[in-house]
Design a protein around this motif. Structure first.
Motif, PDB file in Angstrom:
ATOM      1  N   GLY A  74      10.127  24.032 -42.325  1.00 48.54           N
ATOM      2  CA  GLY A  74      11.436  24.467 -42.791  1.00 48.54           C
ATOM      3  C   GLY A  74      12.444  24.605 -41.666  1.00 48.54           C
ATOM      4  N   ARG A  75      12.049  24.173 -40.454  1.00 45.84           N
ATOM      5  CA  ARG A  75      12.991  24.186 -39.329  1.00 45.84           C
ATOM      6  C   ARG A  75      14.123  23.191 -39.569  1.00 45.84           C
ATOM      7  NH1 ARG A  75       7.913  24.165 -37.840  1.00 45.84           N
ATOM      8  NH2 ARG A  75       7.069  25.645 -36.324  1.00 45.84           N
ATOM      9  N   ARG A  76      15.247  23.435 -38.918  1.00 42.47           N
ATOM     10  CA  ARG A  76      16.348  22.486 -38.896  1.00 42.47           C
ATOM     11  C   ARG A  76      16.629  22.112 -37.441  1.00 42.47           C
ATOM     12  NH1 ARG A  76      19.277  21.832 -43.580  1.00 42.47           N
ATOM     13  NH2 ARG A  76      21.280  21.591 -42.509  1.00 42.47           N
ATOM     14  N   ASP A  77      17.328  21.008 -37.254  1.00 37.29           N
ATOM     15  CA  ASP A  77      17.564  20.463 -35.923  1.00 37.29           C
ATOM     16  C   ASP A  77      18.866  20.980 -35.336  1.00 37.29           C
ATOM     17  OD1 ASP A  77      15.259  18.826 -36.123  1.00 37.29           O
ATOM     18  OD2 ASP A  77      16.410  17.353 -37.289  1.00 37.29           O
ATOM     19  N   GLY A  78      18.853  21.214 -34.023  1.00 38.99           N
ATOM     20  CA  GLY A  78      20.046  21.632 -33.319  1.00 38.99           C
ATOM     21  C   GLY A  78      20.995  20.474 -33.066  1.00 38.99           C
ATOM     22  N   ASN A  79      22.222  20.809 -32.685  1.00 36.42           N
ATOM     23  CA  ASN A  79      23.256  19.805 -32.466  1.00 36.42           C
ATOM     24  C   ASN A  79      23.562  19.550 -30.998  1.00 36.42           C
ATOM     25  OD1 ASN A  79      23.586  19.715 -35.266  1.00 36.42           O
ATOM     26  ND2 ASN A  79      25.147  21.322 -35.231  1.00 36.42           N
ATOM     27  N   GLN A  80      22.909  20.296 -30.111  1.00 34.05           N
ATOM     28  CA  GLN A  80      23.197  20.105 -28.697  1.00 34.05           C
ATOM     29  C   GLN A  80      21.920  20.229 -27.873  1.00 34.05           C
ATOM     30  OE1 GLN A  80      25.930  23.151 -27.385  1.00 34.05           O
ATOM     31  NE2 GLN A  80      24.414  24.783 -27.543  1.00 34.05           N
ATOM     32  N   SER A  81      21.965  19.634 -26.679  1.00 31.96           N
ATOM     33  CA  SER A  81      20.843  19.672 -25.752  1.00 31.96           C
ATOM     34  C   SER A  81      21.413  19.716 -24.343  1.00 31.96           C
ATOM     35  CB  SER A  81      19.958  18.433 -25.942  1.00 31.96           C
ATOM     36  OG  SER A  81      18.843  18.472 -25.072  1.00 31.96           O
ATOM     37  N   LEU A 237      15.904  27.234 -36.050  1.00 31.64           N
ATOM     38  CA  LEU A 237      17.064  27.212 -36.941  1.00 31.64           C
ATOM     39  C   LEU A 237      16.579  27.000 -38.374  1.00 31.64           C
ATOM     40  CD1 LEU A 237      19.466  24.884 -34.897  1.00 31.64           C
ATOM     41  CD2 LEU A 237      19.444  27.388 -34.942  1.00 31.64           C
ATOM     42  N   THR A 238      17.132  27.752 -39.314  1.00 30.48           N
ATOM     43  CA  THR A 238      16.752  27.607 -40.725  1.00 30.48           C
ATOM     44  C   THR A 238      17.992  27.744 -41.590  1.00 30.48           C
ATOM     45  OG1 THR A 238      16.288  29.978 -40.913  1.00 30.48           O
ATOM     46  CG2 THR A 238      14.422  28.536 -40.364  1.00 30.48           C
ATOM     47  N   GLY A 239      17.797  27.542 -42.888  1.00 32.87           N
ATOM     48  CA  GLY A 239      18.887  27.731 -43.847  1.00 32.87           C
ATOM     49  C   GLY A 239      20.018  26.743 -43.632  1.00 32.87           C
ATOM     50  N   SER A 240      21.229  27.256 -43.449  1.00 33.77           N
ATOM     51  CA  SER A 240      22.401  26.393 -43.278  1.00 33.77           C
ATOM     52  C   SER A 240      22.701  26.106 -41.810  1.00 33.77           C
ATOM     53  CB  SER A 240      23.627  27.046 -43.934  1.00 33.77           C
ATOM     54  OG  SER A 240      23.885  28.308 -43.336  1.00 33.77           O
ATOM     55  N   ASN A 241      21.883  26.634 -40.907  1.00 34.26           N
ATOM     56  CA  ASN A 241      22.100  26.394 -39.479  1.00 34.26           C
ATOM     57  C   ASN A 241      21.564  25.022 -39.085  1.00 34.26           C
ATOM     58  OD1 ASN A 241      23.235  28.968 -38.886  1.00 34.26           O
ATOM     59  ND2 ASN A 241      21.176  29.857 -38.945  1.00 34.26           N
ATOM     60  N   GLY A 242      22.251  24.357 -38.169  1.00 31.11           N
ATOM     61  CA  GLY A 242      21.773  23.062 -37.712  1.00 31.11           C
ATOM     62  C   GLY A 242      21.900  21.987 -38.769  1.00 31.11           C
ATOM     63  N   GLN A 243      21.065  20.954 -38.627  1.00 28.11           N
ATOM     64  CA  GLN A 243      21.100  19.813 -39.543  1.00 28.11           C
ATOM     65  C   GLN A 243      19.708  19.203 -39.610  1.00 28.11           C
ATOM     66  OE1 GLN A 243      22.395  16.236 -36.494  1.00 28.11           O
ATOM     67  NE2 GLN A 243      24.049  17.368 -37.497  1.00 28.11           N
ATOM     68  N   ILE A 244      19.535  18.224 -40.464  1.00 23.88           N
ATOM     69  CA  ILE A 244      18.323  17.401 -40.456  1.00 23.88           C
ATOM     70  C   ILE A 244      18.733  16.019 -39.960  1.00 23.88           C
ATOM     71  CG2 ILE A 244      16.502  16.360 -41.835  1.00 23.88           C
ATOM     72  CD1 ILE A 244      16.554  18.805 -43.617  1.00 23.88           C
ATOM     73  N   ARG A 245      18.416  15.735 -38.723  1.00 32.06           N
ATOM     74  CA  ARG A 245      18.846  14.470 -38.140  1.00 32.06           C
ATOM     75  C   ARG A 245      18.211  13.268 -38.818  1.00 32.06           C
ATOM     76  NH1 ARG A 245      16.969  16.059 -32.435  1.00 32.06           N
ATOM     77  NH2 ARG A 245      18.065  18.040 -32.182  1.00 32.06           N
ATOM     78  N   ARG A 246      18.970  12.199 -38.921  1.00 22.48           N
ATOM     79  CA  ARG A 246      18.409  10.943 -39.440  1.00 22.48           C
ATOM     80  C   ARG A 246      17.590  10.235 -38.378  1.00 22.48           C
ATOM     81  NH1 ARG A 246      23.487  11.172 -41.985  1.00 22.48           N
ATOM     82  NH2 ARG A 246      24.519  10.067 -40.245  1.00 22.48           N
TER      83      ARG A 246
END
Length: 252
Positions: A74-81, A237-246
């Protein structure tokens, strides 16, 4: 953290974690990418790269005779590194036991988690640059680390000459099999990195090392799975935080 930030590519304006010095020896990005591509074909936009990474880690350990643990998903992906964050958050191979305990504690991991997760060094390699100071110039006087088994020093010097930046050494004698040999090596003063040898400098970590070495890893597999679950929740990150990267290497 557990937002798959380590999978992102650097850009023209940002150096990513994967290109930070501590991560330059990382392998297997192609394996993660292949798993993600297969998932996207079957169920697009559902499984995050962060979950793929956690699951691949568990499966890789399991395939080489290690434990199997249930991975919370259920993790979501971050937008920065950011490369600098790898430098400040990853323990150094030169760290002493006090530094290690503090760094793990800052992530919500206790002393037992430290010694258990250090056992992950039952797998893999280290480049000479991460320990060569122990062989040739430990205190700046051309000496070797007195805590390192002298016979092991002789072996290591055959593989790592002064100034060697490309050669590497297995972290224990069975570096492609998950077992307790890492603890046996540390107990015999053959822990390759200073951070490995440091486990003998604390009563709790030393007792764990000696127990696993003597009893052939009696509780190590169970303990490792439990500590991996704890580590798998750091910075998640969960819920509405982050994204699911393609694609795992790129932000959507």
């Amino acid at each position: 953290g557990c937002d798959a930030s380590v999978l992102l590519n650097s850009t023209s304006t940002n150096q990513a974690e994967r290109d930070a010095i501590p991560n330059l020896s990382l392998r297997g990005f192609d394996v993660v990418d292949a798993a993600k591509e297969a998932l996207e074909r079957e169920c697009p936009g559902v499984v995050s790269c962060a979950d793929v990474l956690a699951l691949v880690t568990r499966d890789a350990v399991s395939l080489i005779y290690g434990p199997y643990w249930e991975v919370p998903v259920g993790r979501r992906d971050g937008n920065q590194s950011i490369a600098f964050e790898a430098l400040t958050n990853l323990p150094s191979p030169f760290a002493n036991i006090s530094t290690l305990i503090t760094m793990f504690g800052n992530k919500g991991l206790n002393v037992k988690d430290l010694v258990v997760l250090s056992g992950g060094h039952t797998l893999g390699i280290s480049h000479c640059t991460s320990f060569i100071n122990r062989l040739y110039n430990f205190t700046g006087k051309g000496d070797t680390d007195p805590t390192l088994d002298p016979n092991y020093v002789v072996q290591l010097k055959k593989k790592c000459k002064p100034g060697d930046t490309t050669s590497f050494v297995s972290l224990d004698r069975t570096a492609t099999r998950f077992d307790e040999d890492y603890y046996t090596s540390v107990a015999k003063r053959r822990g390759l990195l200073q951070s490995d040898a440091a486990l003998l400098d604390n009563r709790q970590t030393r007792n764990y090392v000696l127990t696993q070495s003597f009893f052939h890893g009696e509780s190590f597999e169970r303990d490792f799975g439990n500590s991996m679950i704890k580590m798998g929740k750091i910075g998640v990150l969960t819920g509405s935080n982050g994204q699911i990267r393609r694609k795992c290497a790129l932000v959507n």
